[in-house]
Scaffold this motif. Structure first.
Motif, PDB file in Angstrom:
ATOM      1  N   ALA A  31     -28.512 -11.475-106.218  1.00 31.54           N
ATOM      2  CA  ALA A  31     -28.119 -12.849-105.885  1.00 31.54           C
ATOM      3  C   ALA A  31     -26.732 -13.182-106.442  1.00 31.54           C
ATOM      4  O   ALA A  31     -25.958 -13.902-105.809  1.00 31.54           O
ATOM      5  CB  ALA A  31     -29.152 -13.843-106.413  1.00 31.54           C
ATOM      6  N   ILE A  32     -26.406 -12.655-107.608  1.00 30.55           N
ATOM      7  CA  ILE A  32     -25.091 -12.898-108.217  1.00 30.55           C
ATOM      8  C   ILE A  32     -23.993 -12.289-107.352  1.00 30.55           C
ATOM      9  O   ILE A  32     -22.931 -12.882-107.191  1.00 30.55           O
ATOM     10  CB  ILE A  32     -25.052 -12.347-109.657  1.00 30.55           C
ATOM     11  CG1 ILE A  32     -25.971 -13.184-110.555  1.00 30.55           C
ATOM     12  CG2 ILE A  32     -23.632 -12.315-110.200  1.00 30.55           C
ATOM     13  CD1 ILE A  32     -26.238 -12.583-111.925  1.00 30.55           C
ATOM     14  N   ALA A  33     -24.256 -11.114-106.819  1.00 29.60           N
ATOM     15  CA  ALA A  33     -23.383 -10.456-105.828  1.00 29.60           C
ATOM     16  C   ALA A  33     -21.900 -10.441-106.215  1.00 29.60           C
ATOM     17  O   ALA A  33     -21.032 -10.677-105.384  1.00 29.60           O
ATOM     18  CB  ALA A  33     -23.570 -11.099-104.461  1.00 29.60           C
ATOM     19  N   GLY A  34     -21.616 -10.186-107.486  1.00 28.61           N
ATOM     20  CA  GLY A  34     -20.235 -10.037-107.903  1.00 28.61           C
ATOM     21  C   GLY A  34     -19.539 -11.327-108.301  1.00 28.61           C
ATOM     22  O   GLY A  34     -18.363 -11.296-108.652  1.00 28.61           O
ATOM     23  N   GLU A  35     -20.233 -12.439-108.252  1.00 27.62           N
ATOM     24  CA  GLU A  35     -19.639 -13.719-108.638  1.00 27.62           C
ATOM     25  C   GLU A  35     -19.615 -13.827-110.159  1.00 27.62           C
ATOM     26  O   GLU A  35     -20.658 -13.968-110.796  1.00 27.62           O
ATOM     27  CB  GLU A  35     -20.413 -14.892-108.019  1.00 27.62           C
ATOM     28  CG  GLU A  35     -20.359 -14.930-106.519  1.00 27.62           C
ATOM     29  CD  GLU A  35     -18.953 -15.195-105.989  1.00 27.62           C
ATOM     30  OE1 GLU A  35     -18.198 -15.953-106.623  1.00 27.62           O
ATOM     31  OE2 GLU A  35     -18.620 -14.637-104.938  1.00 27.62           O
TER      32      GLU A  35
END
Length: 84
Positions: A31-35
């Protein structure tokens, strides 16, 4: 390695992130996907630490990452893969 490179290679780096912050689930990492800000926030919550400490940990983590062969080739060739 800078954060943009981390973001582009998130799937490849998830294992290293999991080793460092094992209290964060695979689903949460997906869910964080690199953020970066989401990662910092999740670390802050999961480990009950100040935001500044979470940011320090993320910055330290990024500095320790050694790019894989594929990432090195990507960076050496100016951000794009080319046929040799």
């Amino acid at each position: 390695m800078d954060w943009n490179t981390v973001e582009r290679n998130w799937k490849e780096l998830k294992g290293k992130l999991k080793e460092k912050w094992g209290n964060i689930t695979d689903d949460e990492l997906d869910a964080i996907a690199g953020e970066r800000e989401q990662l910092v926030g999740k670390i802050q919550i999961r480990y009950e630490i100040a935001r500044e400490e979470a940011e320090r940990q993320v910055n330290a983590f990024v500095r320790t990452i050694k790019p894989s062969v594929n990432v090195q080739a990507f960076l050496i060739r100016g951000g794009g893969f080319h046929d040799c």
